[in-house]
Design an enzyme around this catalytic site. Structure first.
Site, PDB file in Angstrom:
ATOM      1  N   SER A  74       0.795  -1.229   0.000  1.00  0.00           N
ATOM      2  CA  SER A  74       0.000   0.000   0.000  1.00  0.00           C
ATOM      3  C   SER A  74       0.829   1.281   0.000  1.00  0.00           C
ATOM      4  O   SER A  74       0.253   2.370  -0.109  1.00  0.00           O
ATOM      5  CB  SER A  74      -0.947   0.014   1.202  1.00  0.00           C
ATOM      6  OG  SER A  74      -2.023  -0.883   0.993  1.00  0.00           O
ATOM      7  N   LYS A  92       0.129   3.643  -2.729  1.00  0.00           N
ATOM      8  CA  LYS A  92      -0.946   4.638  -2.659  1.00  0.00           C
ATOM      9  C   LYS A  92      -0.392   6.055  -2.600  1.00  0.00           C
ATOM     10  O   LYS A  92      -1.125   7.021  -2.847  1.00  0.00           O
ATOM     11  CB  LYS A  92      -1.847   4.358  -1.461  1.00  0.00           C
ATOM     12  CG  LYS A  92      -2.705   3.089  -1.604  1.00  0.00           C
ATOM     13  CD  LYS A  92      -3.632   2.930  -0.409  1.00  0.00           C
ATOM     14  CE  LYS A  92      -4.611   1.766  -0.586  1.00  0.00           C
ATOM     15  NZ  LYS A  92      -3.983   0.443  -0.359  1.00  0.00           N
ATOM     16  N   SER A 109      -6.207   2.839   4.523  1.00  0.00           N
ATOM     17  CA  SER A 109      -5.652   2.173   3.348  1.00  0.00           C
ATOM     18  C   SER A 109      -6.741   1.459   2.557  1.00  0.00           C
ATOM     19  O   SER A 109      -6.519   0.399   1.974  1.00  0.00           O
ATOM     20  CB  SER A 109      -4.553   1.182   3.758  1.00  0.00           C
ATOM     21  OG  SER A 109      -3.615   0.993   2.726  1.00  0.00           O
TER      22      SER A 109
END
Length: 417
Positions: free
Chosen positions: A101, A104, A159
């Site tokens: 993640s 991101k 997330s």
């Protein structure tokens, strides 16, 4: 008589010397830091990545009075002075690994500037289609109206792949967003990154590196909205409240202090991640005494669930101790600010762009990280140009005085009256 003895020239020379001294005083402070003199001379004039960063193993230039970096187990890591982009030490910085993640951060760099935070969107079934089993979720519901700010809090704090999917749909779709992210990575000079999934979920052929993730983190901290979201610890979701509202907390344990991890003083985000394939990954930034350090850690090998946080803590501690005198092993590329995308007719895609600009102005003072660095640099450049102008004017004045006196000396005597 030598030319140096002429009074006008001496005056002009003194003026130039004073102006030159002013230049030295007010010129760009490339190598100064809040703790003393930061030595940037060892960073070569070659490619921005630095040749040492492509070499295997830990890269660090030993120097008297500078401790060596701690022995950590991560497959790849980097410690960077966020303001200058100078990498103080790194291990296998360009090793291509699954980012989880932490990717991101690139998603936010790509999509965040496109929609005002106050804009709203009613979520549909189509927005949430395609979420893979095992993905982290913030808990978005269909037929509920969320602000863009709510959706971004879902991305940064929880997330949430459901928040990523919704924003990607608003951006024109999943495939378009993946392509946009790849284009943004190239624009930023992050050439180790291949995007296959906008939320960072394990996908065949998807990779990034500690170097590239550091690029994304640094670029993000320059955006007040990004910096504010990355440092937010808790929030109500949606913020407006209502029957379906609930509290969310940032999953970055080093920021909030949870699961046995003590929060790091001065931490300002940025983003953590985990998948089975990637292991634990973390991009973290912290401020201390006017300095911002950025640490990226990818996949510690100890097996401890908190290893990524504790190894990041050790690297931050080392970085703050070493930064004033450490010789850099490379630099991150300089990048232009990411601005809202324009349509072919030159109009901003979102008609509420004015609201976005107003919000950025409101948050500029409160946003942590590097949002004020540009203002300080502008002030230095202004002083530099002013001092250079003084030097030029002084030199011209001296030459003009000398020429005038010379013409007076060489002129024939006036006839008697």
């Amino acid at each position: 008589m030598s030319s140096a003895s002429w009074p006008p020239v001496r005056v002009g020379t003194a003026m130039v010397v004073c102006a030159a001294s002013l230049l030295v005083t007010c010129g760009p402070a490339v190598a100064d830091g809040p703790h003393g003199i930061d030595d940037a001379r060892s960073v070569g004039s070659g490619p921005a990545t630095g040749s040492r960063l492509h070499q295997p193993g830990v890269q660090f230039l030993p120097r008297s009075g500078v401790p060596g970096p701690p022995d950590v187990t991560a497959l790849s890591w980097a410690v960077t002075d966020a303001r200058s982009g100078r990498i103080l030490a790194a291990k296998d910085a360009h090793r291509r690994l699954p980012p989880a993640s932490t990717l991101k951060t690139l998603f936010a760099l790509t999509v965040l500037p496109k929609f005002p935070q106050r804009a709203a969107h009613t979520v549909t079934d189509a927005d949430l289609a395609g979420i893979l089993p095992g993905s982290a979720l913030v808990g978005i519901k269909e037929d509920v109206r969320y602000s863009v700010a709510d959706l971004w809090r879902g991305v940064f704090l929880s997330s949430g792949s459901d928040a990523v999917r919704t924003l990607a749909t608003m951006n024109g779709g999943w495939d378009k967003t993946v392509a946009d992210m790849g284009a943004m990575a190239r624009r930023l000079g992050a050439n180790d990154t291949t995007v296959r999934s906008a939320d960072g979920f394990d996908s065949e052929g998807q990779f990034s590196s500690a170097f590239d993730l550091s690029v994304f983190g640094r670029a993000g901290l320059a955006n007040p909205d990004f910096a504010r979201l990355a440092s937010t610890k808790t929030a109500k979701f949606p913020e407006a409240g209502g029957e379906r509202a609930f509290g969310i907390q940032n999953t970055n344990r080093l920021l909030v202090g949870s699961h046995g991890v003590v929060p790091y003083p001065g931490l300002i985000g940025v983003k953590n991640g985990y998948t089975t394939n990637a292991g634990n990954t973390l991009v973290a930034a912290a401020e201390r005494d006017g300095r911002t350090l950025l640490v990226t850690v990818m996949n510690p090998q100890t097996g401890s669930e908190n290893a990524v946080y504790e190894e990041t803590r050790a690297l931050l501690d080392w970085g703050f101790a070493a930064a004033p005198r450490a010789a850099g092993v490379g630099t991150l590329p300089e990048t232009a600010p990411v601005e809202p995308q324009l349509d072919t007719d030159g109009a901003v895609r979102d008609s509420q762009h004015a609201a976005l600009l107003n919000e950025k102005a409101e948050h500029a003072d409160a946003a942590p990280g590097m949002a004020l660095a540009g203002e300080r640099d502008t002030q230095r450049r202004t002083l530099y140009v002013w001092a250079l102008s003084v030097a030029g004017a002084s030199a011209l004045a001296g030459v003009g005085l000398w020429w005038r006196r010379r013409k007076q000396r060489n002129a024939p005597p006036a006839p008697p009256i």
